[in-house]
Scaffold this active site. Structure first.
Site, PDB file in Angstrom:
ATOM      1  N   CYS A 111       0.852  -1.185   0.000  1.00  5.18           N
ATOM      2  CA  CYS A 111       0.000   0.000   0.000  1.00  5.18           C
ATOM      3  C   CYS A 111       0.890   1.238   0.000  1.00  5.18           C
ATOM      4  O   CYS A 111       1.893   1.283   0.718  1.00  5.18           O
ATOM      5  CB  CYS A 111      -0.907   0.000   1.231  1.00  5.18           C
ATOM      6  SG  CYS A 111      -2.039   1.396   1.296  1.00  5.18           S
ATOM      7  N   HIS A 154      -9.248  -3.275  -2.942  1.00  3.01           N
ATOM      8  CA  HIS A 154      -8.241  -2.599  -2.107  1.00  3.01           C
ATOM      9  C   HIS A 154      -8.559  -1.105  -2.030  1.00  3.01           C
ATOM     10  O   HIS A 154      -8.478  -0.505  -0.944  1.00  3.01           O
ATOM     11  CB  HIS A 154      -6.834  -2.833  -2.696  1.00  3.01           C
ATOM     12  CG  HIS A 154      -5.724  -2.150  -1.957  1.00  3.01           C
ATOM     13  ND1 HIS A 154      -4.736  -2.819  -1.289  1.00  3.01           N
ATOM     14  CD2 HIS A 154      -5.442  -0.823  -1.804  1.00  3.01           C
ATOM     15  CE1 HIS A 154      -3.905  -1.944  -0.735  1.00  3.01           C
ATOM     16  NE2 HIS A 154      -4.302  -0.725  -1.042  1.00  3.01           N
ATOM     17  N   GLU A 155      -8.933  -0.532  -3.160  1.00  3.70           N
ATOM     18  CA  GLU A 155      -9.217   0.919  -3.182  1.00  3.70           C
ATOM     19  C   GLU A 155     -10.521   1.258  -2.462  1.00  3.70           C
ATOM     20  O   GLU A 155     -10.573   2.258  -1.729  1.00  3.70           O
ATOM     21  CB  GLU A 155      -9.259   1.430  -4.628  1.00  3.70           C
ATOM     22  CG  GLU A 155      -7.957   1.250  -5.405  1.00  3.70           C
ATOM     23  CD  GLU A 155      -6.731   1.738  -4.643  1.00  3.70           C
ATOM     24  OE1 GLU A 155      -5.696   1.049  -4.702  1.00  3.70           O
ATOM     25  OE2 GLU A 155      -6.794   2.785  -3.963  1.00  3.70           O
ATOM     26  N   HIS A 158     -10.103   1.608   1.109  1.00  2.99           N
ATOM     27  CA  HIS A 158      -9.584   2.917   1.549  1.00  2.99           C
ATOM     28  C   HIS A 158     -10.722   3.907   1.813  1.00  2.99           C
ATOM     29  O   HIS A 158     -10.610   4.767   2.683  1.00  2.99           O
ATOM     30  CB  HIS A 158      -8.626   3.522   0.509  1.00  2.99           C
ATOM     31  CG  HIS A 158      -7.220   3.007   0.609  1.00  2.99           C
ATOM     32  ND1 HIS A 158      -6.474   3.074   1.758  1.00  2.99           N
ATOM     33  CD2 HIS A 158      -6.424   2.421  -0.317  1.00  2.99           C
ATOM     34  CE1 HIS A 158      -5.272   2.542   1.551  1.00  2.99           C
ATOM     35  NE2 HIS A 158      -5.227   2.139   0.291  1.00  2.99           N
TER      36      HIS A 158
HETATM   37  O1  K2U Z   1      -3.994   1.837  -2.694  1.00  5.76           O
HETATM   38  C1  K2U Z   1      -2.784   1.781  -2.813  1.00  5.76           C
HETATM   39  O2  K2U Z   1      -2.009   1.939  -1.876  1.00  5.76           O
HETATM   40  C2  K2U Z   1      -2.210   1.401  -4.136  1.00  5.76           C
HETATM   41  C3  K2U Z   1      -1.760   0.005  -4.105  1.00  5.76           C
HETATM   42  C4  K2U Z   1      -2.906  -0.811  -4.637  1.00  5.76           C
HETATM   43  C5  K2U Z   1      -2.824  -2.292  -4.519  1.00  5.76           C
HETATM   44  C6  K2U Z   1      -1.817  -2.937  -3.863  1.00  5.76           C
HETATM   45  C7  K2U Z   1      -1.808  -4.327  -3.799  1.00  5.76           C
HETATM   46  C8  K2U Z   1      -2.825  -5.058  -4.350  1.00  5.76           C
HETATM   47  C9  K2U Z   1      -3.835  -4.401  -4.990  1.00  5.76           C
HETATM   48  C10 K2U Z   1      -3.828  -3.040  -5.084  1.00  5.76           C
HETATM   49  C11 K2U Z   1      -0.468   0.008  -4.889  1.00  5.76           C
HETATM   50  O3  K2U Z   1      -0.736  -0.210  -6.221  1.00  5.76           O
HETATM   51  S1  K2U Z   1       0.737  -1.002  -4.205  1.00  5.76           S
HETATM   52  C12 K2U Z   1       1.975  -1.151  -5.328  1.00  5.76           C
HETATM   53  C13 K2U Z   1       1.668  -2.025  -6.485  1.00  5.76           C
HETATM   54  C14 K2U Z   1       2.032  -1.606  -7.719  1.00  5.76           C
HETATM   55  C15 K2U Z   1       1.792  -2.402  -8.822  1.00  5.76           C
HETATM   56  C16 K2U Z   1       1.205  -3.633  -8.653  1.00  5.76           C
HETATM   57  C17 K2U Z   1       0.820  -4.070  -7.397  1.00  5.76           C
HETATM   58  C18 K2U Z   1       1.063  -3.265  -6.301  1.00  5.76           C
HETATM   59 NI    NI Z   2      -3.527   1.146  -0.435  1.00  3.92          NI
END
Ligand code: K2U
Ligand code: NI
Length: 183
Positions: A111, A154-155, A158
């Site tokens: 994250c 995941h989003e 948040h």
């Molecule tokens: O919401 C965030 O912090 C963005 C996350 C989203 C995410 C992480 C893990 C699994 C699903 C969604 C970032 O994208 S974490 C970094 C990342 C970059 C590319 C691919 C996977 C994770």
């Molecule tokens: Ni996140």
């Protein structure tokens, strides 16, 4: 442009709040934020720009992560050639149905708001039916599965004050029977 300095980190109270629904028409500020969230994801997935501005790669960025407690998130999921598989700013997104079958990423989750590695599977619904509104207030409904479904969940977490490690059990690699582990 949004940089890592604008992204709040674990411990900041906004990450644990339920974000507020948006009403239409959106304000100019909300539309500007939407563009900035998506611009961050594009920049973070561009090797040169990401290196220049020290951006962590992201496939999703929710408004609460830049301390705006509103129900808006950008999602930019690329395919292996870097072409967008799912590219939308989701306003007031809602999961209207989901599969019983779970899925989890083999490498676990990270994250942008969590500066530590937390090992473990994050079991989520493998398939979801997602409803959201675009910036003009048009309603969209799409069925998502696998990786894109996981990113969107995941989003949306948040927007509800939930962080990925909240889903990791006491035995971090224990998952419900039949969970699809996605490599
Ligand atoms: O919401 C965030 O912090 C963005 C996350 C989203 C995410 C992480 C893990 C699994 C699903 C969604 C970032 O994208 S974490 C970094 C990342 C970059 C590319 C691919 C996977 C994770
Ligand atoms: Ni996140």
């Amino acid at each position: 442009m949004i940089t890592m300095d604008d992204i709040i980190r674990e411990g900041h109270p906004t990450l644990r709040k339920r974000a507020k629904e948006l009403t239409f028409p959106l304000s100019d500020d909300d539309k500007k934020l939407a563009a900035q969230l998506m611009e961050f994801l594009e920049n973070s997935q561009d090797e040169e720009i990401a290196a220049k501005y020290k951006l962590r790669a992201g496939v999703g960025l929710a408004a609460p992560q830049v301390d705006k407690s509103i129900r808006m998130t950008a999602v930019l999921v690329p395919d292996s050639d870097g072409n967008p598989v799912f590219k939308h700013v989701l306003v007031n997104p809602k999961i209207i149905s989901e599969s019983v079958q779970k899925a989890a990423l083999a490498e676990g989750e990270g994250c942008l708001s969590v500066d530590r590695e937390i090992p473990g599977y994050v079991p989520r619904s493998n398939r979801i039916k997602l409803r959201w509104f675009d910036l003009d207030g048009n309603e969209h409904v799409e069925r998502l599965k696998g990786y894109t479904s996981i990113v969107v969940q995941h989003e949306i977490d948040h927007l509800n004050g939930i962080l990925f490690f909240d889903h990791i059990g006491d035995n971090p690699f224990d998952v419900p029977e039949g969970t699809l582990i996605i490599e």
